[in-house]
Design an enzyme around this catalytic site. Sequence first.
Site, PDB file in Angstrom:
ATOM      1  N   GLY A 698       0.805  -1.221   0.000  1.00 30.26           N
ATOM      2  CA  GLY A 698       0.000   0.000   0.000  1.00 30.26           C
ATOM      3  C   GLY A 698       0.829   1.257   0.000  1.00 30.26           C
ATOM      4  O   GLY A 698       0.306   2.359   0.215  1.00 30.26           O
ATOM      5  N   GLU A 734       4.993  -6.349   1.231  1.00 27.29           N
ATOM      6  CA  GLU A 734       4.570  -6.794  -0.109  1.00 27.29           C
ATOM      7  C   GLU A 734       4.069  -5.627  -0.958  1.00 27.29           C
ATOM      8  O   GLU A 734       2.891  -5.537  -1.253  1.00 27.29           O
ATOM      9  CB  GLU A 734       3.500  -7.881   0.020  1.00 27.29           C
ATOM     10  N   PRO A 735       4.971  -4.758  -1.352  1.00 30.11           N
ATOM     11  CA  PRO A 735       4.576  -3.626  -2.194  1.00 30.11           C
ATOM     12  C   PRO A 735       4.292  -4.053  -3.630  1.00 30.11           C
ATOM     13  O   PRO A 735       4.903  -5.002  -4.120  1.00 30.11           O
ATOM     14  CB  PRO A 735       5.809  -2.720  -2.161  1.00 30.11           C
ATOM     15  N   ARG A 737       2.197  -1.548  -6.361  1.00 32.03           N
ATOM     16  CA  ARG A 737       2.127  -0.332  -7.173  1.00 32.03           C
ATOM     17  C   ARG A 737       3.393   0.521  -7.049  1.00 32.03           C
ATOM     18  O   ARG A 737       3.851   1.105  -8.017  1.00 32.03           O
ATOM     19  CB  ARG A 737       0.890   0.447  -6.707  1.00 32.03           C
ATOM     20  N   ARG A 775      -8.716   2.667 -13.910  1.00 33.05           N
ATOM     21  CA  ARG A 775      -8.543   3.320 -12.603  1.00 33.05           C
ATOM     22  C   ARG A 775      -9.291   4.651 -12.468  1.00 33.05           C
ATOM     23  O   ARG A 775      -9.914   4.900 -11.436  1.00 33.05           O
ATOM     24  CB  ARG A 775      -7.064   3.513 -12.276  1.00 33.05           C
ATOM     25  N   CYS A 806     -18.468   2.897 -25.051  1.00 36.35           N
ATOM     26  CA  CYS A 806     -19.838   3.395 -24.937  1.00 36.35           C
ATOM     27  C   CYS A 806     -20.300   3.407 -23.486  1.00 36.35           C
ATOM     28  O   CYS A 806     -21.142   2.600 -23.074  1.00 36.35           O
ATOM     29  CB  CYS A 806     -20.755   2.592 -25.825  1.00 36.35           C
ATOM     30  N   TYR A 835      -1.762  -1.748 -12.255  1.00 38.09           N
ATOM     31  CA  TYR A 835      -3.220  -1.891 -12.406  1.00 38.09           C
ATOM     32  C   TYR A 835      -3.728  -1.240 -13.693  1.00 38.09           C
ATOM     33  O   TYR A 835      -4.797  -0.644 -13.721  1.00 38.09           O
ATOM     34  CB  TYR A 835      -3.951  -1.324 -11.181  1.00 38.09           C
TER      35      TYR A 835
END
Length: 855
Positions: A698, A734-735, A737, A775, A806, A835
């Site tokens: 995180g 546990e990174p 991003r 995202r 659409c 992500y």
Amino acid sequence: MKFGGTSVATLPRWQNILELVASRRAEGARVLVVVSALSGITDALKQMCAQEDKGKRIEAAKAIAQRHYDLLDHMQLAVPGTLADRLAELAQLAEDGPSLLGELAWSALVQAHGELMSSALGSAFLTHSGLPTQWVDARDCLSAIALPNQNERTKLLSAMVEAKPDPALNARLAELGEVFITQGFIARESQGRTVLLGRGGSDTSASYFGALLKAQRVEIWTDVAGMFTANPRQVPSARLLQRLDYEEAQEIASTGAKVLHPRCLSPLREPRVPLLIKDTNRPELEGTFIGPEVREHAPSVKAISARKGITLVSMESVGMWQQVGFLADVFANFKQHGLSVDMIGSAETNVTVSLDPTENLLDSDALAALASDLAKVCRVKVIAPCAAITLVGRGMRSMLHTLSTVLAEFGQLRVHMISQSSNNLNLTFVVDESVVDELLPHLHELLITAGALRTDDSALFGPSWQALYGSGEVLPPAASWWRDGRRADLLKLGAEHTPRYVYHLPTVRQQARELKTLAAVDRLHYAVKANTHPAILKALAEEGFGFECVSPGELKAVMAVVPESAPLLFTPNFAPREDYEWALTTRATLSLDSIYQLEHWGEVFRGREVVLRLDLGRGLGHHEKVRTGGSGSKFGLPVEQLDAFLRLADTHGVTVRGLHAHLGSGILDDGHWGEVYGQLASIAERIGSVTFLDIGGGLGVPSHPGEARLDIAALDKVLREVKAAYPHYQLWMEPGRYLVAEAGVLLTRVTQTKGKGNGTIRYLGVDTGMNSLIRPALYEAWHEIVNLSRLDEEATALFQVVGPICESGDVLGTDRRLPEPQEGDVMLVAQAGAYGKVMSSPYNLRDEAEEIILE
Ligand code: ADP
Ligand code: ASP
Ligand code: MG
């Protein structure tokens, strides 16, 4: 040109003033200089007035005189006659005391001497330096007006002047010369007495003169390069506001930004005289320009300001509320005591108002007198000291949706009152005074993170105070690889084919190495769900990372490319029984997170060692959908079920070797992981069999310009401290991003543009959207978007950047200031390495983005 207290206090500053005035003269302008008293002198004069002992007053006057002699000494000037006269007068006033003139008139005259002396000194210096300067007595030019409901106090200490263009004054000055110096802060009333314009009122003097003379411009020269998004001494990351209109600037000034006196803008509105704020010591810095025109820009909070010393008066009706005229009776008391009410909140039986100390001369006597009169019509409660925290921005009410994280912050405080101004320019929270200093920097950062303060709009927001004045420690944006070295490669890749994800492996490695500096961490796992590209997995294996997987698919992808020796974690959530059974055939360390798994499939885990994922009862992160703790989230075993879990584990011969918690993503507060470690460690002490604690990932990546980066050195310190308290556990993280976000960009091409709402809303279409990068639609995530083909062109217009899917939600970025685009331009969406591709979909059956690796 108005120069404030610090700007006139030393010889080097006066040399700057000389140069600045000379340069305006060289441009052909006539210059009127308005000065404050030397810094600290008004306070010293006020203290002198409070002194009842005559001897002490005389001593104080001498010390004040000495400050001026010292400065003249530095200037190598003899005491000019004009200053000698002033000093003699001040000595006499000290001698006489208030008895002759009356307390208030005497005090006003004493305080006026600060500016009278500094201007006399300045006139001598400028003239002596070759710039003939006429000394003008401001009291001969500024006449205070009598206002209804003024009492003697406000009349003498907080007077107002009606500043209509006065051609006669202009003519009179024209006869005298080209450069003039006069005093801020003072004026004269109808009986001839000297009056003050309120503390900090020299700015307002400059504006009065600006309006009277219909000046080309009013320049406020101070110790900071303009008006910032917050008080820069309190919030060093505050950004320079480059352009403001009168109303917004007025609102920021009157809600606490001391850089401008709250009354100094209204005189300029009617004659439309612009005002510029500049730093006397750093004249090369651009400053803030305040003028009549409103520029088109994204709706944004412009500033957060705070006022301390606010008093709330709460009035409870004693059964008279329904009675016509009750409010009139209540407010009559404020009028009678010469008190101006700031905010108002009302209910069936209560009305609460706030009194602002900058608008009111509040002392305990004034309040006691008011309260005793009010007590005749209602029950009164005075709440003080309070502080008002104000968010300022045009169209505040349409920005509420961007403020949720900011509002959440107030949830932990006692909020006495909330008020939104009827001009839709501000939203104010009244809280206890003691919480403000700590809260403000935090709120400022939240406003940026939430995208409420749109620091990405460079037409509006200039550099941060830190960047302009700091020690050079501001970190450059880490993800500029695409801006600098690799731009040509990217343009070529984008011209060949879009949409394309491009990943820069050196950036992945750089991030990995930064995390490896965390000395307390024994093992780092890459959370592969962020990006499963084999080249990235390989690079991180080479950097010595383990891998955290949440599905058999991820485990297989990892095992296919990384060596046997790389540690693996399997941490699924609500996964079917087969997933666990299969994972147990691999070398991955397995994590459980509910009672159900042991209760119903206990035999599967018999004799095994597992990790237990706990829910510590709270979630954190940049958006509700990424918070993974608390009852509202499906993750983790609630702590209250721990004993039941351990009993079941016992029954099945399962050993809990590790504890794990992960509260969410996008966390930029380094203290957070220390708390998690501490909590897990104290739980582990109860269990006994635990040897490692996995405190999750995180780690946030700042996205908006101006947002602070996570301080890895500070995190290191925090972790070392908590680990020293529980040294017998291994520390795992546990990174995801953090390692890959900035390494990746999405390239897409402009397909077309469209205008709506008479051209006020402009859409810029690109060839991919939420199908490639979900995202923004899912988390309201903010990604920087640039026109790579026109990176050097000026960004002029605002666009909504949309894709071809659409769905109305198919928006990559709202209100982005970009250069005029052309079909085929290559656009780049930054921080798309995490992500992005992994969450893309075949929706609308559009082609998925390709992936390219840059070594
Ligand atoms: P002067 O003596 O030149 O009139 P002031 O001290 O009155 O100067 O005003 C300048 C100071 O205002 C700055 O040094 C800063 O500490 C303070 N300040 C408070 N809020 C703001 C803001 N939003 N932007 C800039 N300065 C601010
Ligand atoms: N000297 C006055 C004060 O300190 C006015 C000013 O500096 O603006 O309040
Ligand atoms: Mg000031």
